[in-house]
Design an enzyme around this catalytic site. Structure first.
Site, PDB file in Angstrom:
ATOM      1  N   SER A 142       3.513   4.664  -9.078  1.00 54.59           N
ATOM      2  CA  SER A 142       4.867   4.775  -8.530  1.00 54.59           C
ATOM      3  C   SER A 142       5.713   5.511  -9.565  1.00 54.59           C
ATOM      4  CB  SER A 142       5.442   3.370  -8.316  1.00 54.59           C
ATOM      5  OG  SER A 142       6.838   3.425  -8.088  1.00 54.59           O
ATOM      6  N   TYR A 155       7.107  -5.360 -10.926  1.00 51.55           N
ATOM      7  CA  TYR A 155       6.716  -4.059 -10.368  1.00 51.55           C
ATOM      8  C   TYR A 155       6.830  -2.973 -11.439  1.00 51.55           C
ATOM      9  CZ  TYR A 155       6.086  -0.504  -6.729  1.00 51.55           C
ATOM     10  OH  TYR A 155       5.596   0.533  -5.944  1.00 51.55           O
ATOM     11  N   LYS A 159       3.381  -1.248 -12.811  1.00 47.84           N
ATOM     12  CA  LYS A 159       3.168   0.158 -12.460  1.00 47.84           C
ATOM     13  C   LYS A 159       3.062   1.031 -13.726  1.00 47.84           C
ATOM     14  CE  LYS A 159       2.803  -0.018  -7.953  1.00 47.84           C
ATOM     15  NZ  LYS A 159       1.596   0.426  -7.225  1.00 47.84           N
TER      16      LYS A 159
HETATM   17  N1  LIG Z   1       6.878   2.436  -0.266  1.00 44.61           N
HETATM   18  C1  LIG Z   1       7.357   2.894  -1.408  1.00 44.61           C
HETATM   19  O1  LIG Z   1       8.565   3.149  -1.540  1.00 44.61           O
HETATM   20  C2  LIG Z   1       6.431   3.112  -2.582  1.00 44.61           C
HETATM   21  C3  LIG Z   1       6.893   3.884  -3.655  1.00 44.61           C
HETATM   22  C4  LIG Z   1       6.057   4.108  -4.739  1.00 44.61           C
HETATM   23  C5  LIG Z   1       4.783   3.569  -4.756  1.00 44.61           C
HETATM   24  N2  LIG Z   1       4.356   2.793  -3.708  1.00 44.61           N
HETATM   25  C6  LIG Z   1       3.026   2.237  -3.783  1.00 44.61           C
HETATM   26  O2  LIG Z   1       2.265   2.715  -2.692  1.00 44.61           O
HETATM   27  C7  LIG Z   1       1.206   1.798  -2.410  1.00 44.61           C
HETATM   28  C8  LIG Z   1       1.221   1.497  -0.927  1.00 44.61           C
HETATM   29  O3  LIG Z   1       2.458   0.888  -0.592  1.00 44.61           O
HETATM   30  P1  LIG Z   1       3.132   0.984   0.841  1.00 44.61           P
HETATM   31  O4  LIG Z   1       4.533   1.343   0.635  1.00 44.61           O
HETATM   32  O5  LIG Z   1       2.285   1.783   1.733  1.00 44.61           O
HETATM   33  O6  LIG Z   1       3.113  -0.564   1.222  1.00 44.61           O
HETATM   34  P2  LIG Z   1       2.667  -1.350   2.536  1.00 44.61           P
HETATM   35  O7  LIG Z   1       3.123  -2.735   2.272  1.00 44.61           O
HETATM   36  O8  LIG Z   1       3.116  -0.629   3.760  1.00 44.61           O
HETATM   37  O9  LIG Z   1       1.077  -1.275   2.492  1.00 44.61           O
HETATM   38  C9  LIG Z   1       0.335  -1.909   1.505  1.00 44.61           C
HETATM   39  C10 LIG Z   1      -0.991  -2.331   2.106  1.00 44.61           C
HETATM   40  O10 LIG Z   1      -1.785  -2.861   1.039  1.00 44.61           O
HETATM   41  C11 LIG Z   1      -2.453  -4.007   1.545  1.00 44.61           C
HETATM   42  N3  LIG Z   1      -2.819  -4.867   0.431  1.00 44.61           N
HETATM   43  C12 LIG Z   1      -2.007  -5.628  -0.346  1.00 44.61           C
HETATM   44  N4  LIG Z   1      -2.730  -6.298  -1.242  1.00 44.61           N
HETATM   45  C13 LIG Z   1      -4.021  -5.954  -1.040  1.00 44.61           C
HETATM   46  C14 LIG Z   1      -5.226  -6.313  -1.660  1.00 44.61           C
HETATM   47  N5  LIG Z   1      -5.263  -7.206  -2.657  1.00 44.61           N
HETATM   48  N6  LIG Z   1      -6.380  -5.774  -1.199  1.00 44.61           N
HETATM   49  C15 LIG Z   1      -6.366  -4.883  -0.174  1.00 44.61           C
HETATM   50  N7  LIG Z   1      -5.245  -4.519   0.455  1.00 44.61           N
HETATM   51  C16 LIG Z   1      -4.086  -5.041   0.022  1.00 44.61           C
HETATM   52  C17 LIG Z   1      -1.463  -4.658   2.489  1.00 44.61           C
HETATM   53  O11 LIG Z   1      -2.115  -5.554   3.397  1.00 44.61           O
HETATM   54  C18 LIG Z   1      -0.847  -3.443   3.165  1.00 44.61           C
HETATM   55  O12 LIG Z   1      -1.559  -3.091   4.338  1.00 44.61           O
HETATM   56  C19 LIG Z   1       1.469   0.585  -3.297  1.00 44.61           C
HETATM   57  O13 LIG Z   1       0.643   0.647  -4.432  1.00 44.61           O
HETATM   58  C20 LIG Z   1       2.925   0.742  -3.676  1.00 44.61           C
HETATM   59  O14 LIG Z   1       3.241   0.087  -4.858  1.00 44.61           O
HETATM   60  C21 LIG Z   1       5.156   2.567  -2.619  1.00 44.61           C
END
Ligand SMILES: NC(=O)c1ccc[n+]([C@@H]2O[C@H](COP(=O)([O-])OP(=O)(O)OC[C@H]3O[C@@H](n4cnc5c(N)ncnc54)[C@H](O)[C@@H]3O)[C@@H](O)[C@H]2O)c1
Length: 267
Positions: A142, A155, A159
């Site tokens: 992130s 977080y 990260k």
């Molecule tokens: N959405 C944002 O603004 C953002 C920004 C920067 C980074 N990220 C990162 O992107 C990645 C995806 O996030 P997102 O926004 O798509 O979130 P999201 O919540 O939409 O999806 C995350 C998915 O990961 C699954 N998950 C959680 N723990 C798990 C585990 N132990 N094993 C397998 N699956 C698991 C959940 O069931 C969910 O389907 C994450 O690493 C998050 O930190 C997100």
């Protein structure tokens, strides 16, 4: 410079039942990759896999035994894994004091899913990849791992550790055919952003992007071996400003914290 062509490649995406992971699984499949969809939520993994003709392998990306089984079953199905996207993540909110303090469970989950899942995946992947002299590992960290995240100490810290692990992998194995890249977006419109608390939303929503923009950035990054994948290009500038003067940068971030934590007057 190494390119990965998605057409015909074997790809695994963790956390692919929702948000960015789902977008990556769909985007890769649309470009001809053979995809394995992992998620803790078995129904979500099956739904996405069925939609794109992929294989669903549900399981906990943070559990070492489960990851060993995921990698073995994916190899069985794909022949070899050309690209592994360690994307599953969690965002427990909170700091260190008062009503909004993060819980011990939140800290543990952040490190298990946002960091140790990457370590377990690399542990399962590397021996065969080193023998083959080829493999690509894309972790979803992130911008919080390069800068910080207001409102969530677990977080921000986990990260940073995810970026540090990706750096370490790259430094250790770049000369042996292993490409390591780390995806560092700011806000992306997914369920995680919706759940990121008042401060998190105030920080991220104004510049939030759609999942499709993230997918395009990752696909573009597969054409070469750049380390940082930045769907928000401005993050490179923020990182440079941080490196140029940590004192000034933290002071500026504190002013932002003060501005965002002050309730806005009602119109
Ligand atoms: N959405 C944002 O603004 C953002 C920004 C920067 C980074 N990220 C990162 O992107 C990645 C995806 O996030 P997102 O926004 O798509 O979130 P999201 O919540 O939409 O999806 C995350 C998915 O990961 C699954 N998950 C959680 N723990 C798990 C585990 N132990 N094993 C397998 N699956 C698991 C959940 O069931 C969910 O389907 C994450 O690493 C998050 O930190 C997100």
């Amino acid at each position: 410079m190494t390119e990965l062509r998605l057409d015909g490649s074997g790809v695994v995406v963790t956390g692919a039942g929702s948000g960015i992971g789902e977008g990556l699984a769909r985007g890769f499949a649309a470009r001809g990759a053979r995809v394995v969809v992992n998620d803790l939520d078995a129904a979500a993994a099956s739904r996405v896999a069925a939609d794109v003709g992929a294989l669903a392998l549900a399981g906990d990306a943070a559990d070492p035994g489960s990851v060993t089984r995921l990698v073995a079953a994916a190899r069985e199905h794909l022949g070899e894994i050309d690209l592994f996207c360690a994307n599953a993540g969690v965002a427990p909110m909170g700091g260190v004091e008062g009503k909004r303090a993060a819980t011990p469970q939140g800290w543990a989950a952040a490190f298990d899913v946002n960091v140790m899942a990457h370590v377990h995946a690399a542990t399962a992947l590397l021996p065969a990849w080193l023998e083959r002299g080829q493999g690509r590992f894309v972790s979803t960290a992130s911008a919080a791992g390069l800068l910080t995240m207001l409102g969530s100490a677990p977080y921000a810290v986990s990260k940073h550790a995810a970026v540090a692990f990706a750096e370490w992998l790259r430094v250790t194995y770049a000369h042996r055919g292993i490409v390591v890249q780390t995806l560092c977006p700011q806000g992306v419109r997914t369920p995680m952003l919706e759940g990121s608390g008042r401060l998190g939303r105030a920080l991220l929503e104004p510049d939030a992007i759609d999942v499709s923009v993230v997918v395009d950035a990752v696909v573009a990054a597969l054409a070469d071996d750049r380390f940082l994948v930045l769907p928000h290009p401005e993050v490179a500038g923020y990182l440079a400003a941080k490196a140029a003067g940590l004192g000034a940068w933290t002071a500026q971030m504190n002013r932002l914290q003060q501005r965002l934590e002050t309730p806005r007057p009602r119109p």
